[in-house]
Design an enzyme around this catalytic site. Structure first.
Site, PDB file in Angstrom:
ATOM      1  N   SER A   1       0.835  -1.200   0.000  1.00  0.00           N
ATOM      2  CA  SER A   1       0.000   0.000   0.000  1.00  0.00           C
ATOM      3  C   SER A   1       0.872   1.254   0.000  1.00  0.00           C
ATOM      4  O   SER A   1       1.557   1.521  -0.996  1.00  0.00           O
ATOM      5  CB  SER A   1      -0.951  -0.049   1.205  1.00  0.00           C
ATOM      6  OG  SER A   1      -1.978   0.905   1.073  1.00  0.00           O
TER       7      SER A   1
ATOM      8  N   HIS B   1      -4.210  -2.036  -3.957  1.00  0.00           N
ATOM      9  CA  HIS B   1      -5.616  -2.362  -3.628  1.00  0.00           C
ATOM     10  C   HIS B   1      -6.533  -2.086  -4.820  1.00  0.00           C
ATOM     11  O   HIS B   1      -7.606  -1.497  -4.670  1.00  0.00           O
ATOM     12  CB  HIS B   1      -6.079  -1.559  -2.408  1.00  0.00           C
ATOM     13  CG  HIS B   1      -5.203  -1.699  -1.206  1.00  0.00           C
ATOM     14  ND1 HIS B   1      -4.940  -2.906  -0.603  1.00  0.00           N
ATOM     15  CD2 HIS B   1      -4.511  -0.755  -0.497  1.00  0.00           C
ATOM     16  CE1 HIS B   1      -4.129  -2.713   0.427  1.00  0.00           C
ATOM     17  NE2 HIS B   1      -3.838  -1.423   0.500  1.00  0.00           N
TER      18      HIS B   1
END
Length: 240
Positions: free
Chosen positions: A140, A174
């Site tokens: 991330s 994501h």
């Protein structure tokens, strides 16, 4: 250092510089298989690598540190943590990252993390370690930070911001998460890449080298290169 540093000499004779951009999954998302983590360790320069956790983006929260130690204590490595909150005045932060064989950067607020790193000159220490053969990996925020631009939820409503610029183009982690991510990435010029949970993209000497996933569903991976009208699906091989 900007993207211009990409022309620097290789980390060591015969060894490429390596960055592993993790779209999601792994020990931080309750994957107990540790496939992702074993593969990351296999990239390091020594059989029993020294692994350093950077939880800056998450405010150096205890939960992330415990999850890191819980996972990597099951593997053949030496695990340690480097925190900015609180800052350890007697610790040599540059030396800590230079001594690491693998640096794992956790998720959280990418914008805030980069501001802290730059304030302390830590981005320069990371670059020095990278050039010296330390593998840089992150999930991330820890994947976003290495690129020229990144898609992030670290700003209100989500957006695209500037990263360290060591890898060309835009990255989105994501990709199979919030619905706003895919349109933002699709609007970015080439080169651009996006990875869903469980997918890792490996860059060697600042070039796309490999893509893997840990199983548990169909991997989502997008890639846009020069000449592509839009991002296109890319393949990721399943880790054993």
């Amino acid at each position: 250092m900007s993207a211009g540093g990409a022309a620097a000499a290789a980390a060591a004779p015969g060894r490429p510089r390596r960055i592993a951009a993790i779209g999601g999954g792994g020990f931080l998302m309750d994957d107990a298989s540790l496939r992702q983590e074993r593969w990351l360790l296999s990239l390091a320069r020594r059989p029993r690598p020294r692994v350093l956790w950077l939880g800056t983006a998450g405010g150096d929260g205890i939960r992330g540190q415990l999850a890191f130690f819980r996972a990597f204590s099951e593997l053949d490595c030496l695990a340690s943590v480097l925190s900015f909150f609180p800052y350890e005045m007697r610790r040599d932060y540059r030396r800590a990252v230079l001594d690491a064989d693998l640096v794992y950067v956790g998720g959280g607020n990418t914008v805030a993390m980069l501001a802290v790193w730059r304030e302390f000159g830590f981005d320069a220490a990371l670059r020095e370690a990278y050039e010296d053969g330390t593998v840089l990996a992150g999930i991330s925020a820890g994947a976003n930070c290495w690129f020229e631009r990144y898609v992030t939820d670290s700003v209100p409503g989500g957006g695209v911001r500037s990263g360290l610029g060591w890898l060309r183009g835009t990255f989105c982690p994501h990709l199979d998460g919030e619905a706003w991510r895919q349109p933002l990435l699709a609007a970015e010029p080439a080169p651009a890449a996006g990875a869903g949970d469980g997918v890792v993209v490996l860059y060697e000497d600042e070039a796309w080298a490999d893509a893997v996933h840990g199983g548990g569903g169909e991997p989502l991976l997008w890639r846009r290169e020069a000449g592509d009208a839009a991002p296109r699906p890319a393949a990721a091989r399943m880790l054993p």
